[in-house]
Design an enzyme around this catalytic site. Structure first.
Site, PDB file in Angstrom:
ATOM      1  CG  HIS A 116      -2.049   0.759   2.163  1.00  0.00           C
ATOM      2  ND1 HIS A 116      -1.078   2.528   1.494  1.00  0.00           N
ATOM      3  CD2 HIS A 116      -3.550   1.361   1.118  1.00  0.00           C
ATOM      4  CE1 HIS A 116      -2.595   3.404   2.322  1.00  0.00           C
ATOM      5  NE2 HIS A 116      -3.509   2.499   1.204  1.00  0.00           N
ATOM      6  CG  ASP A 193       1.331  -1.815   6.127  1.00  0.00           C
ATOM      7  OD1 ASP A 193       0.520  -1.816   6.934  1.00  0.00           O
ATOM      8  OD2 ASP A 193      -0.014  -1.343   5.354  1.00  0.00           O
ATOM      9  CD  GLN A 196      -6.914  -4.497   4.344  1.00  0.00           C
ATOM     10  OE1 GLN A 196      -7.562  -4.869   4.158  1.00  0.00           O
ATOM     11  NE2 GLN A 196      -6.822  -3.091   3.962  1.00  0.00           N
ATOM     12  CE  LYS A 219      -7.255   0.149   6.613  1.00  0.00           C
ATOM     13  NZ  LYS A 219      -8.012   0.130   5.103  1.00  0.00           N
ATOM     14  CB  CYS A 359      -3.217   3.463  -1.258  1.00  0.00           C
ATOM     15  SG  CYS A 359      -4.594   4.588  -2.064  1.00  0.00           S
TER      16      CYS A 359
HETATM   17  N1  PLP Z   1      -1.649  -0.545   4.829  1.00  0.00           N
HETATM   18  C1  PLP Z   1      -2.862  -1.380   3.585  1.00  0.00           C
HETATM   19  C2  PLP Z   1      -2.306  -2.474   3.615  1.00  0.00           C
HETATM   20  C3  PLP Z   1      -4.123  -0.706   4.012  1.00  0.00           C
HETATM   21  O1  PLP Z   1      -5.171  -1.869   3.391  1.00  0.00           O
HETATM   22  C4  PLP Z   1      -4.459   0.346   3.961  1.00  0.00           C
HETATM   23  C5  PLP Z   1      -5.934   1.373   4.081  1.00  0.00           C
HETATM   24  O2  PLP Z   1      -6.148   1.000   3.418  1.00  0.00           O
HETATM   25  C6  PLP Z   1      -3.780   1.334   4.728  1.00  0.00           C
HETATM   26  C7  PLP Z   1      -2.309   1.190   4.613  1.00  0.00           C
HETATM   27  C8  PLP Z   1      -3.816   2.532   4.995  1.00  0.00           C
HETATM   28  O3  PLP Z   1      -4.327   2.469   6.705  1.00  0.00           O
HETATM   29  P1  PLP Z   1      -4.687   3.872   6.700  1.00  0.00           P
HETATM   30  O4  PLP Z   1      -5.903   5.373   6.328  1.00  0.00           O
HETATM   31  O5  PLP Z   1      -5.611   3.939   8.078  1.00  0.00           O
HETATM   32  O6  PLP Z   1      -3.954   4.690   7.665  1.00  0.00           O
END
Ligand code: PLP
Length: 403
Positions: A116, A193, A196, A219, A359
């Site tokens: 992401h 990260d 998910q 999430k 993203c």
């Molecule tokens: N990392 C992953 C794998 C994600 O799916 C997301 C959000 O879609 C993020 C990071 C970023 O999360 P946030 O927008 O809640 O900061």
């Protein structure tokens, strides 16, 4: 059903009849979370760590109880739990707070092509500022973390390995303990990260192998505006505060400041207090179901969906087609159809899926597509949602003359 409880009545938004298949972007909120936040705001709200009066003491206790709850959820020490604005802030905090201190010319940062942007762009920025180089582990043909390529790329110049615990676009779950132990052999720090992963699979930081883990409350049935950075204490001690301000200092003079102990050192300013209470309630809710059951439920729905999607004319599945090391996220495209058009048609049939690059633009380039439609499951989804998805896709196929 697979013995999993029908939880739909706990989620008021589902009364609209929507087949909500976009929890990967953000999950819906159950009544216990909404009520806990409402109750706290009505009866116990004040700023934290400041006042000597009763309300502020109660609010501080609730905020710190949330930290303890997160720690118990992760099998961590509460002092290792930092509240942030979300996974993005957590990852930036590590990239800038740790990376700016420990990276320089000649050092290497290793991420993957399926990250992401939140776990890619901060490292690009820090690489540019420190002179370190950024390299990426590829994925295999079926969309998994390429362990062989990783082994080849690892050397003692690699100072940090930052990768997704579960891909938000492919559903792939890299084998974190193995990846982490290989990274530790070359003394690299490991950043996972978990945006998910943590909502969908029980995580024990004592066995995960990571040095840092980032995730967001929104999430995992909790509110927006709060997330977590967990770090092993020795890793957190290597990190400088990314933000300065109130609540994070031990002492301040006109020209200098010293830092409060960890974790407060990393929580400058008024935190998300009501949201911490909501996250606490969300974790209680998830644990009352059981993370193992939640993961099994996601996979049960994924298995059915993978099988049924394979029969829909023109549909292509991107990422792993079996259940090995994957969670409940499925990216699809339909031949000759743009993902946005597909999502629009599905919406007309009451099915909410995400369409776009998720993203993860570099990953879309790897896959050779501009965008995908992404289906993602959570605790409130049932086989009926898959029925609606498949019937919507068939109708879209007829409309676009596919198959
Ligand atoms: N990392 C992953 C794998 C994600 O799916 C997301 C959000 O879609 C993020 C990071 C970023 O999360 P946030 O927008 O809640 O900061």
């Amino acid at each position: 059903m697979n013995g999993f409880p029908d939880l739909r009545a706990d989620f008021p938004i589902l009364e609209t009849g929507v087949h909500f298949l976009d929890s990967g972007a953000s999950s819906q909120k159950p009544v216990p979370v909404l009520e806990a936040m409402d109750r706290f705001a009505r009866t116990s709200y004040a700023n934290v760590h400041r006042g000597a009066y009763k309300l502020s003491v109660a609010a501080t206790e609730a905020y710190e109880a949330a930290r303890q709850r997160v720690a118990r959820f992760l099998n961590a020490d509460p002092d290792e739990v930092i509240f942030t604005r979300g996974a993005t802030t957590s990852l930036n905090m590590v990239a800038f707070g740790w990376g700016m201190q420990h990276l320089g010319p000649g050092d290497r940062i290793l991420t993957t092509v399926m990250e992401h942007h939140a776990n890619l762009v901060p490292w690009q920025m820090v690489a540019r500022r420190t002179g370190a180089t950024l390299d990426h582990v590829p994925i295999t043909a079926d969309g998994r973390f390429d362990l062989d390529a990783y082994r080849e790329k690892l050397d003692e110049r690699v100072k940090v390995v930052a990768f997704t615990g579960m891909s938000n676009a492919l559903g792939t779950i890299p084998v974190t303990p193995l990846i982490a132990s290989l990274a530790h052999e070359v003394d690299a720090r490991v950043v996972v990260d978990g945006a998910q992963l943590v909502p969908h699979r029980g995580v024990d930081v004592k066995t995960l192998g990571a040095d840092f883990l980032a995730f967001s409350s929104h999430k995992m049935l909790g509110p927006t505006g709060i997330g977590v950075l967990w770090g092993r204490m020795d890793a957190l001690e290597e990190m400088e505060p990314f933000e300065g301000g109130g609540e994070m200092i031990a002492d301040v003079t006109l020209h200098d400041a010293t830092w409060a102990p960890i974790p407060h050192r990393f929580e400058a300013g008024t935190p998300s207090i009501i949201e911490a209470v909501g996250l606490h309630a969300a974790i209680d809710y998830l644990d009352s179901i059981g993370m193992d059951r939640i993961f099994a439920h996601d996979r049960h729905l994924t298995a059915i969906a993978l099988e049924r999607l394979a029969d829909v004319p023109g549909v292509r599945i991107h990422g792993p087609r079996d259940l090995e090391d994957r969670g409940g996220v499925i990216s699809i495209t339909m031949d000759g159809t743009h993902a946005h058009d597909l999502a629009t048609i599905l919406d007309e049939h009451g099915v909410a899926v995400r369409a776009g690059h998720h993203c993860a633009k570099p990953l879309m380039r790897e896959l050779g597509v501009a965008a995908t439609a992404r289906v993602s499951f959570y605790v409130y989804n049932t086989e009926e949602d898959i029925d609606a998805l498949v019937s919507g896709l068939r109708k879209a196929g007829e409309l676009f003359g596919v198959g």
